[in-house]
Motif scaffolding. Structure first.
Motif, short mmCIF file in Angstrom:
data_model
loop_
_atom_site.label_atom_id
_atom_site.label_comp_id
_atom_site.label_asym_id
_atom_site.label_seq_id
_atom_site.Cartn_x
_atom_site.Cartn_y
_atom_site.Cartn_z
N ALA A 52 -7.12 -11.21 -0.71
CA ALA A 52 -6.94 -11.65 -2.09
C ALA A 52 -7.76 -12.92 -2.36
N PHE A 53 -7.76 -13.84 -1.40
CA PHE A 53 -8.51 -15.08 -1.54
C PHE A 53 -10.01 -14.81 -1.71
N ILE A 54 -10.55 -13.99 -0.82
CA ILE A 54 -11.99 -13.71 -0.87
C ILE A 54 -12.35 -12.98 -2.16
N HIS A 55 -11.47 -12.06 -2.60
CA HIS A 55 -11.76 -11.34 -3.85
C HIS A 55 -11.76 -12.30 -5.04
N ILE A 56 -10.81 -13.22 -5.07
CA ILE A 56 -10.75 -14.19 -6.17
C ILE A 56 -11.96 -15.11 -6.15
N LEU A 57 -12.44 -15.45 -4.95
CA LEU A 57 -13.69 -16.23 -4.87
C LEU A 57 -14.85 -15.43 -5.44
N LYS A 58 -14.90 -14.14 -5.09
CA LYS A 58 -16.01 -13.29 -5.52
C LYS A 58 -15.99 -13.03 -7.03
N ASN A 59 -14.80 -12.88 -7.60
CA ASN A 59 -14.76 -12.61 -9.04
C ASN A 59 -14.54 -13.88 -9.87
N ALA A 60 -14.44 -15.02 -9.16
CA ALA A 60 -14.29 -16.33 -9.82
C ALA A 60 -13.12 -16.32 -10.80
N SER A 61 -11.99 -15.75 -10.35
CA SER A 61 -10.78 -15.64 -11.18
C SER A 61 -11.07 -14.95 -12.51
N GLY A 62 -11.90 -13.92 -12.45
CA GLY A 62 -12.21 -13.15 -13.65
C GLY A 62 -13.36 -13.71 -14.46
N ASN A 63 -13.94 -14.83 -14.02
CA ASN A 63 -15.02 -15.46 -14.76
C ASN A 63 -16.26 -14.57 -14.84
N ILE A 64 -16.57 -13.89 -13.73
CA ILE A 64 -17.75 -13.02 -13.70
C ILE A 64 -17.53 -11.81 -14.60
N LYS A 65 -16.34 -11.23 -14.53
CA LYS A 65 -16.01 -10.08 -15.38
C LYS A 65 -16.13 -10.46 -16.86
N LYS A 82 -17.51 -2.09 -15.03
CA LYS A 82 -16.67 -2.17 -13.84
C LYS A 82 -17.51 -1.97 -12.57
N GLU A 83 -18.41 -0.98 -12.62
CA GLU A 83 -19.30 -0.71 -11.48
C GLU A 83 -20.20 -1.91 -11.20
N LEU A 84 -20.72 -2.52 -12.27
CA LEU A 84 -21.60 -3.67 -12.10
C LEU A 84 -20.84 -4.85 -11.48
N CYS A 85 -19.61 -5.08 -11.96
CA CYS A 85 -18.79 -6.16 -11.40
C CYS A 85 -18.51 -5.93 -9.92
N THR A 86 -18.15 -4.70 -9.58
CA THR A 86 -17.86 -4.39 -8.17
C THR A 86 -19.10 -4.61 -7.30
N LEU A 87 -20.27 -4.23 -7.83
CA LEU A 87 -21.52 -4.46 -7.10
C LEU A 87 -21.74 -5.95 -6.88
N ILE A 88 -21.47 -6.76 -7.90
CA ILE A 88 -21.65 -8.21 -7.76
C ILE A 88 -20.69 -8.76 -6.71
N TYR A 89 -19.44 -8.27 -6.71
CA TYR A 89 -18.45 -8.78 -5.75
C TYR A 89 -18.77 -8.38 -4.31
N ASP A 201 -0.28 -19.82 7.67
CA ASP A 201 1.05 -19.20 7.83
C ASP A 201 1.30 -18.04 6.87
N ARG A 202 2.18 -17.16 7.34
CA ARG A 202 2.65 -15.96 6.63
C ARG A 202 1.63 -14.83 6.63
N GLY A 203 0.52 -14.98 5.94
CA GLY A 203 -0.49 -13.91 5.90
C GLY A 203 -1.31 -13.85 7.17
N PRO A 204 -2.09 -12.76 7.36
CA PRO A 204 -2.74 -12.52 8.64
C PRO A 204 -4.11 -13.15 8.83
N GLY A 205 -4.70 -13.77 7.80
CA GLY A 205 -6.11 -14.13 7.93
C GLY A 205 -6.48 -15.56 7.63
N ALA A 206 -5.66 -16.53 8.04
CA ALA A 206 -6.01 -17.94 7.79
C ALA A 206 -7.34 -18.29 8.44
N HIS A 207 -7.59 -17.75 9.63
CA HIS A 207 -8.84 -18.05 10.33
C HIS A 207 -10.04 -17.47 9.57
N ILE A 208 -9.84 -16.33 8.90
CA ILE A 208 -10.92 -15.72 8.11
C ILE A 208 -11.18 -16.57 6.87
#
Length: 654
Positions: A52-65, A82-89, A201-208
């Motif tokens: 979720a974190f990486i996706h929000i970084l990629k879509n800039a909290s909806g800014n790019i969309k 939608k296809e263009l946004c997914t390509l950008i992300y 903590d809690r989620g699986p990917g803090a190191h990622i």
């Protein structure tokens, strides 16, 4: 002109050796002041939810969309947007899917490259050409720059632009170019990222998440209590190590420990089986999050490991609490309050029945004392944390990019709280015999945290600093906790749920008061009408109608529950805050499915945008902290010009 000024201007003249150089830089800086301010992105309490974190970084909290919708309007279909946004992300992954089904790939390349150039032109429009140039990948820098600044509607340049695109395709570089320009769009969509604590903590990917941040262009972090726990573990605080392990086992989340940092859990598993083999450890069964599976045998082992490290944790904490009676936390040494015959634990004079009283490693005469086997296990776990190079690297990154608070563009950022008295005045908290409050308290804690990692810190101060990580995690007056107690023991062992309650500090009780928020902002030296406090830590209960905007807009709480563990409690999956040249927008997110769905089906995080505060005029760089810095530089350069023109300093011509 005094001697100090002249010495400084002589140093400045090395960078700007002539009148022309100094004047040129003044012109450049004056122009920058009149650009729109860059977009700031605020996130809090990510808790290991890396997808979720990486996706929000990629879509800039909806800014790019939003940009794509504004640019193309009704000229292309919604499905194409939608296809263009997914390509950008996700350019690499999406390209593979498209090439597998697209019949005329060259035609698709032509259309798509022109679309991406339009989007990139839009997100780069608020920056200088120099800043944009620095963000471009070296192999495509010249080509992207040409495409950004030449338009196909210019008849004299249409053929020129067309040939550039044709050649990108004919030389087989289309995929690489698309990936490069998508990454530039990510880079320019957000100018500065603010993390308001709790990556771990809690989620699986803090190191990622940490690996991602290490590559991110510009970010800062205000440390959270969970970050502090991991920092304490990395510094060698054994109670923090035990807490880290307990939380990971509680949520059946061992990926960050084992895969991320190479922590060896075999000794703990062996000890748990040997010690609690016949104990069902019912209260310690892991909390499986939605979609997670675990076979019964693994669940049983995890439960035993969970109980083993919890008992060790309570013993290790007691050692530190007894070592620091000034913290007034010896009442939390609850193993010492157990009546093993009556199977009760006495808290504040009341004997509470226990759910379980199976403690094979506890000597009733010395309940907080580790057994020989427990001590050996702690030493092995300590060694495993201390030799993890990746953990050290990530903690160094958190130290270099963060502190307890930050002030940016009249916004005061911190994770949880500023300790207050009942009347809303700043509370004085005693550390090492001195009382501090507000800004001074936060700054001193930041220094103390860093002292734990400095080789030249005196031994007694270093030991105190290492111990203090535990206080920051669960101490009553910790700005990262600010509750009456952490009721971990009670939740595991006591039947009466009324004793579970953790009373929040006065900050949380009074933070809806404009007067209190103004007092805090005044204490940190933040002036002006449009000033704010932004923090996280306590999830906003949207299901119960709680509003994240408090104190008449003075305070914004952006912890909406990123972690899946909070979704049922908050009703959403996190807030992010976007601060662009026209004002603040709070974005409320629904749960993210997964990266695979986002790529293959174009699913995005469903978000609702709430306008928090809009500026009467479009904010420029001149209105920001950076603007104040640039004006200071302009003033210095004007002094240098004066010195050149009056012969005080000679020009350094080649």
């Amino acid at each position: 002109m005094n001697t100090i000024d002249e010495r400084y201007l002589n140093l400045l003249s090395n960078t700007f050796p002539t009148i022309a150089d100094a004047a040129g830089e003044i012109i450049n800086l004056e122009a920058i002041l009149n650009l729109p301010k860059g977009t700031e992105h605020f996130l809090a309490d990510i808790h290991g939810e890396h997808e979720a974190f990486i996706h929000i970084l990629k879509n800039a909290s909806g800014n790019i969309k939003r940009k794509v919708s504004e640019i193309f309007g009704n000229s292309i279909r919604e499905s194409e947007k939608k296809e263009l946004c997914t390509l950008i992300y996700y350019p690499e992954q999406k390209l593979e899917l498209i090439k597998a089904v697209e019949r005329d790939i060259d035609d698709w390349y032509h259309i798509t490259i022109h679309q991406l150039v339009k989007v990139c032109r839009e997100v780069s429009s608020k920056y200088t050409r120099s800043k944009v140039r620095k963000s471009l990948p070296e192999e495509f820098s010249y080509i992207i720059e040409e495409l950004l600044h030449e338009r196909t509607d210019d008849q004299d340049k249409a053929a020129y632009v067309a040939v550039i695109v044709d050649t990108i395709i004919s030389t087989g570089r289309a995929d690489d170019f698309i990936i490069a320009i998508c990454n530039v769009i990510h880079r320019l969509a957000i100018d500065q990222l603010h993390i308001l604590g709790d990556i771990y903590d809690r989620g699986p990917g803090a190191h990622i998440i940490m690996d991602t941040l290490r590559q991110y262009h510009s970010w800062d972090i205000q440390w959270g209590n969970h970050d502090m726990l991991w920092m304490g573990a990395a510094a060698g605080n054994d109670a923090c190590i035990a807490n880290v392990l307990r939380l990971s086992l509680r949520y059946a989340n061992l990926a960050t420990l084992e895969e991320g940092y190479g922590i060896n859990l075999v000794p703990l598993a062996t000890f748990a089986l040997d010690t609690y083999g016949d104990d069902p450890c019912t209260e310690f069964m892991p909390k499986l999050l939605k979609g997670a599976t675990m076979d019964e045998k693994t669940q049983m082992l995890t439960g035993k490991m969970h109980k083993a490290i919890s008992v060790i944790q309570f013993k290790l904490e007691a050692e530190i609490f007894h070592r620091h009676p000034e913290w007034q936390m010896e009442d939390r040494c609850l193993l010492e309050n157990i009546d093993f015959d009556a199977k009760t634990c006495t808290i504040e004079g009341v004997a509470y029945p226990m759910l379980s009283c199976s403690f094979p490693t506890i000597d009733p005469n010395h309940p907080s004392q580790l057994t020989k086997e427990e001590r050996i296990l702690v030493e092995r776990l300590h060694h495993s944390f201390r030799i993890s190079e990746k953990l050290r690297k990530h903690i160094r990154t958190i130290l270099s990019h963060g502190c307890m608070y930050n002030i940016c563009n009249k916004n005061l950022l911190f994770h949880a709280s500023i300790p207050l008295n009942a009347d809303g005045t700043l509370k004085e908290v005693e550390i090492l015999g001195e009382k501090r409050s507000g800004k001074n308290l936060m700054e001193y804690i930041g220094q103390l945290v860093r002292a734990a990692f400095q080789n030249d810190t005196p031994a007694d101060l270093k030991q105190y600093a290492k111990d203090y990580f535990l206080y920051l995690w669960c101490g009553k007056d910790s700005p990262l906790f600010d509750k009456s107690k952490m009721a971990t023991f009670e939740r595991y062992f006591l039947k009466d749920k009324t004793i579970f309650k953790e009373e929040k500090g006065y900050y949380f009780q009074l933070r809806n008061s404009e007067e209190v928020c103004d007092r805090i902002l005044d204490a940190f030296g933040i002036e002006g009408a449009n000033r704010h406090i932004i923090n996280g830590h306590v999830p906003v209960h949207v299901l119960k109608g709680e509003n994240p905007i408090k104190a008449g807009g003075r305070l914004m709480v952006i912890d909406g529950g990123f972690s899946e563990a909070y979704h049922s409690e908050t009703g959403i999956a996190g807030y992010t805050l976007v601060y662009h040249s026209r004002g603040f927008q709070l974005v409320q997110h629904e749960p993210f499915t997964c990266t695979e769905d986002a790529i293959s089906r174009g699913t995005d995080i469903k978000s609702t945008t709430q306008i928090v505060e809009m500026s009467a005029h479009r904010m420029l760089v001149a209105d920001t902290d950076k603007g104040a810095e640039l004006r200071s530089q302009i003033n210095d350069l004007k002094q240098l010009l004066y010195a050149y023109r009056h012969g005080i300093i000679k020009e350094k011509r080649g």
